[in-house]
Design a protein around this motif. Structure first.
Motif, PDB file in Angstrom:
ATOM      1  N   SER A   1       0.750  -1.198   0.083  1.00 28.72           N
ATOM      2  CA  SER A   1      -0.031  -0.028  -0.039  1.00 28.72           C
ATOM      3  C   SER A   1       1.043   1.393  -0.205  1.00 28.72           C
ATOM      4  CB  SER A   1      -0.816  -0.023   1.068  1.00 28.72           C
ATOM      5  OG  SER A   1      -0.360  -0.157   2.560  1.00 28.72           O
ATOM      6  N   ASP A   2       2.093   1.115   0.552  1.00 25.04           N
ATOM      7  CA  ASP A   2       2.829   2.461   0.469  1.00 25.04           C
ATOM      8  C   ASP A   2       3.581   2.687  -0.864  1.00 25.04           C
ATOM      9  OD1 ASP A   2       4.804   4.340   1.030  1.00 25.04           O
ATOM     10  OD2 ASP A   2       5.595   3.201   2.785  1.00 25.04           O
ATOM     11  N   GLU A   3       3.289   3.848  -1.423  1.00 26.28           N
ATOM     12  CA  GLU A   3       3.868   4.126  -2.660  1.00 26.28           C
ATOM     13  C   GLU A   3       5.551   3.858  -2.630  1.00 26.28           C
ATOM     14  OE1 GLU A   3       2.113   7.280  -4.351  1.00 26.28           O
ATOM     15  OE2 GLU A   3       0.227   6.456  -4.492  1.00 26.28           O
ATOM     16  N   LYS A   4       5.991   4.135  -1.636  1.00 23.25           N
ATOM     17  CA  LYS A   4       7.498   4.515  -1.549  1.00 23.25           C
ATOM     18  C   LYS A   4       7.969   3.134  -1.760  1.00 23.25           C
ATOM     19  CE  LYS A   4       7.316   8.312   1.892  1.00 23.25           C
ATOM     20  NZ  LYS A   4       7.779   8.595   3.322  1.00 23.25           N
ATOM     21  N   LEU A   5       7.133   2.072  -1.646  1.00 26.28           N
ATOM     22  CA  LEU A   5       7.883   0.741  -1.805  1.00 26.28           C
ATOM     23  C   LEU A   5       7.478   0.133  -3.620  1.00 26.28           C
ATOM     24  CD1 LEU A   5       7.043  -1.205   1.384  1.00 26.28           C
ATOM     25  CD2 LEU A   5       9.043   0.053   0.646  1.00 26.28           C
ATOM     26  N   SER A   6       7.415   1.197  -4.242  1.00 25.06           N
ATOM     27  CA  SER A   6       7.083   0.652  -5.726  1.00 25.06           C
ATOM     28  C   SER A   6       8.508   0.326  -6.430  1.00 25.06           C
ATOM     29  CB  SER A   6       6.540   2.132  -6.655  1.00 25.06           C
ATOM     30  OG  SER A   6       7.665   2.837  -6.635  1.00 25.06           O
ATOM     31  N   TYR A   7       8.317  -0.740  -7.067  1.00 25.79           N
ATOM     32  CA  TYR A   7       9.407  -1.550  -7.777  1.00 25.79           C
ATOM     33  C   TYR A   7      10.517  -0.778  -8.261  1.00 25.79           C
ATOM     34  CZ  TYR A   7      12.086  -4.675 -10.674  1.00 25.79           C
ATOM     35  OH  TYR A   7      13.047  -5.403 -11.111  1.00 25.79           O
ATOM     36  N   GLU A   8      10.130   0.037  -9.198  1.00 24.91           N
ATOM     37  CA  GLU A   8      11.022   1.031  -9.901  1.00 24.91           C
ATOM     38  C   GLU A   8      11.921   1.921  -8.976  1.00 24.91           C
ATOM     39  OE1 GLU A   8      11.787   0.639 -12.919  1.00 24.91           O
ATOM     40  OE2 GLU A   8      10.124  -0.642 -13.440  1.00 24.91           O
ATOM     41  N   SER A   9      11.406   2.227  -7.862  1.00 22.97           N
ATOM     42  CA  SER A   9      12.208   3.046  -7.039  1.00 22.97           C
ATOM     43  C   SER A   9      13.120   2.474  -5.959  1.00 22.97           C
ATOM     44  CB  SER A   9      11.118   4.093  -6.111  1.00 22.97           C
ATOM     45  OG  SER A   9      10.416   3.031  -5.075  1.00 22.97           O
ATOM     46  N   MET A  10      13.028   0.964  -5.943  1.00 23.67           N
ATOM     47  CA  MET A  10      13.872   0.458  -5.198  1.00 23.67           C
ATOM     48  C   MET A  10      15.215  -0.097  -5.679  1.00 23.67           C
ATOM     49  SD  MET A  10      11.292  -0.202  -3.034  1.00 23.67           S
ATOM     50  CE  MET A  10      12.568  -1.131  -1.920  1.00 23.67           C
ATOM     51  N   LEU A  11      16.198   0.404  -4.762  1.00 27.34           N
ATOM     52  CA  LEU A  11      17.631   0.011  -5.079  1.00 27.34           C
ATOM     53  C   LEU A  11      18.087   0.767  -6.372  1.00 27.34           C
ATOM     54  CD1 LEU A  11      17.643  -3.678  -4.216  1.00 27.34           C
ATOM     55  CD2 LEU A  11      18.197  -1.733  -2.563  1.00 27.34           C
ATOM     56  N   ASP A  12      17.545   1.792  -6.784  1.00 31.80           N
ATOM     57  CA  ASP A  12      17.829   2.468  -7.858  1.00 31.80           C
ATOM     58  C   ASP A  12      18.989   3.402  -7.339  1.00 31.80           C
ATOM     59  OD1 ASP A  12      18.325   3.893 -10.402  1.00 31.80           O
ATOM     60  OD2 ASP A  12      16.227   4.601 -10.487  1.00 31.80           O
ATOM     61  N   ALA A  13      20.107   2.726  -7.713  1.00 29.37           N
ATOM     62  CA  ALA A  13      21.279   3.518  -7.009  1.00 29.37           C
ATOM     63  C   ALA A  13      21.952   4.495  -7.670  1.00 29.37           C
ATOM     64  CB  ALA A  13      22.593   2.439  -7.183  1.00 29.37           C
ATOM     65  N   THR A  14      21.307   4.803  -8.946  1.00 24.21           N
ATOM     66  CA  THR A  14      22.018   6.000  -9.846  1.00 24.21           C
ATOM     67  C   THR A  14      20.870   6.583 -10.495  1.00 24.21           C
ATOM     68  OG1 THR A  14      22.260   4.559 -11.867  1.00 24.21           O
ATOM     69  CG2 THR A  14      24.367   4.885 -10.378  1.00 24.21           C
ATOM     70  N   GLY A  15      19.628   6.300 -10.468  1.00 20.83           N
ATOM     71  CA  GLY A  15      18.702   7.062 -11.137  1.00 20.83           C
ATOM     72  C   GLY A  15      18.235   6.554 -12.598  1.00 20.83           C
ATOM     73  N   ASN A  16      18.936   5.603 -13.335  1.00 23.01           N
ATOM     74  CA  ASN A  16      18.809   4.929 -14.279  1.00 23.01           C
ATOM     75  C   ASN A  16      18.562   3.439 -14.538  1.00 23.01           C
ATOM     76  OD1 ASN A  16      21.286   3.778 -13.828  1.00 23.01           O
ATOM     77  ND2 ASN A  16      22.342   4.810 -15.406  1.00 23.01           N
ATOM     78  N   GLY A  17      17.882   3.061 -13.226  1.00 22.50           N
ATOM     79  CA  GLY A  17      17.901   1.613 -13.372  1.00 22.50           C
ATOM     80  C   GLY A  17      18.795   0.676 -12.654  1.00 22.50           C
ATOM     81  N   PHE A  18      19.961   1.270 -12.596  1.00 23.37           N
ATOM     82  CA  PHE A  18      21.061   0.419 -12.215  1.00 23.37           C
ATOM     83  C   PHE A  18      20.676  -0.118 -10.479  1.00 23.37           C
ATOM     84  CE2 PHE A  18      24.843  -0.350  -9.936  1.00 23.37           C
ATOM     85  CZ  PHE A  18      25.982  -1.010 -10.873  1.00 23.37           C
TER      86      PHE A  18
END
Length: 329
Positions: free
Chosen positions: A109-126
């Motif tokens: 339920s927490d939008e902060k746990l959306s997949y794309e935002s997880m462990l995005d070390a550099t902002g480009n999906g890395f």
């Protein structure tokens, strides 16, 4: 006082040796060179691809030395969020037949746990780095398994655990095999039980040891479900080459604590792709082809000159015969 004929002899000795373009030999050399280049293309393209992937990994490591990546509190928070995300996954992922993306009964339920935002070390999906030294694999890990992602590195199978470890988790990482321009997981079929590899996310490095390598049908989804009280990671690719009708699963379990040597290696610059031996091979073949054409050109010119001299000689004999008086009786 000049010796008669000396000047002509000196002038003749200074003339360059005759050379003619040997068309057949040139064509043969070109075909051989083209064949070698075609044969070497996969190795050459893979070398450049690995160099780019190593560059991306190195750049990401450097970026994490800058804010906010260099903040220990920030890194700890990101790893904690990843564990929360894994806890939110239900009983595991469902790997549908012939699909790259897994689905799962995830209730976040927490939008902060959306997949794309997880462990995005550099902002480009890395997401991190996978090092499998015995298979010469040192590749960046990205979110998702889209075709674009799998063309440039390893994809994390969405719906499976994020690669941060933990009991009853199984992270699934996948990459292409047999691409002409990239090696990626081409040699994953050579994985042996007892091999070790590492996954690095932020400043955390986890070591895994291979326990089995199996080939399954794509619809055998239970093969990637988590195992009770076990921290697992699975590497996946297609097989056999060209058909891709099945999947190779290399299953590994966590080794704790992480060996110090693995932690140190995870912070080092990649030593892949190594020395470009393909350039030595191509250069040698090219030089050999040039020498072959050059040498053949002189031989071709000599043969042509001898043939011309023979024809001229025969013509002189015929002319002399025609000039001799005929004695009529």
């Amino acid at each position: 006082m000049n010796t008669p004929g000396f000047g002509r002899h000196a002038s003749h000795s200074k003339r360059r040796r005759p050379w003619r373009l040997p068309w057949l030999e040139t064509l043969a050399a070109f075909l051989i060179l083209a064949g070698v280049m075609t044969f070497m293309y996969p190795r050459t393209a893979s070398w450049f691809s690995q160099r780019e992937q190593s560059r991306v990994t190195e750049m990401a490591l450097n970026e994490m030395k800058e804010p906010p990546g260099n903040d220990a509190e920030y890194r700890e928070k990101q790893i904690k969020r990843a564990h929360e995300y894994n806890a939110a996954l239900a009983s595991g992922a469902v790997y549908r037949a012939n699909e790259n993306i897994a689905s799962s009964d995830i209730n976040v339920s927490d939008e902060k746990l959306s997949y794309e935002s997880m462990l995005d070390a550099t902002g480009n999906g890395f997401m991190g780095r996978l090092r499998y030294e015995s298979l010469d694999i040192d590749l960046p890990i990205y979110h998702g398994t889209s075709d674009e992602t799998l063309q440039r590195g390893i994809g994390h199978l969405e719906g499976t655990s994020l690669p941060v470890g933990g009991k009853e988790t199984r992270s699934v990482l996948t990459a292409h095999r047999g691409l002409p321009e990239s090696t990626l997981f081409t040699h994953l079929d050579r994985a042996n039980v007892g091999d070790r590899f590492t996954v690095s996310v932020f400043d955390q490095t986890l070591t895994y040891e291979v326990v089995e390598s199996v080939v399954i049908d794509p619809d055998e989804t239970e093969a990637i479900l988590p195992v009770a009280d076990t921290d697992m990671l699975t590497l996946v690719t297609c097989t056999p080459l060209g058909l891709n009708s099945h999947r190779i699963l290399v299953n590994a379990v966590r080794v704790t604590p992480t060996p110090l040597a693995d932690e140190v290696a995870a912070t080092q610059k990649s030593d892949l792709p190594g020395f470009p031996w393909w350039a030595v091979v191509l250069g040698s073949v090219l030089i050999a082809a040039i020498i072959f054409v050059w040498w053949s050109g002189y031989g071709h010119a000599r043969r042509h000159a001898k043939a011309s001299e023979r024809v001229a000689g025969e013509a002189r004999i015929n002319d002399k015969a025609d000039e001799e008086p005929t004695i009529n009786e």
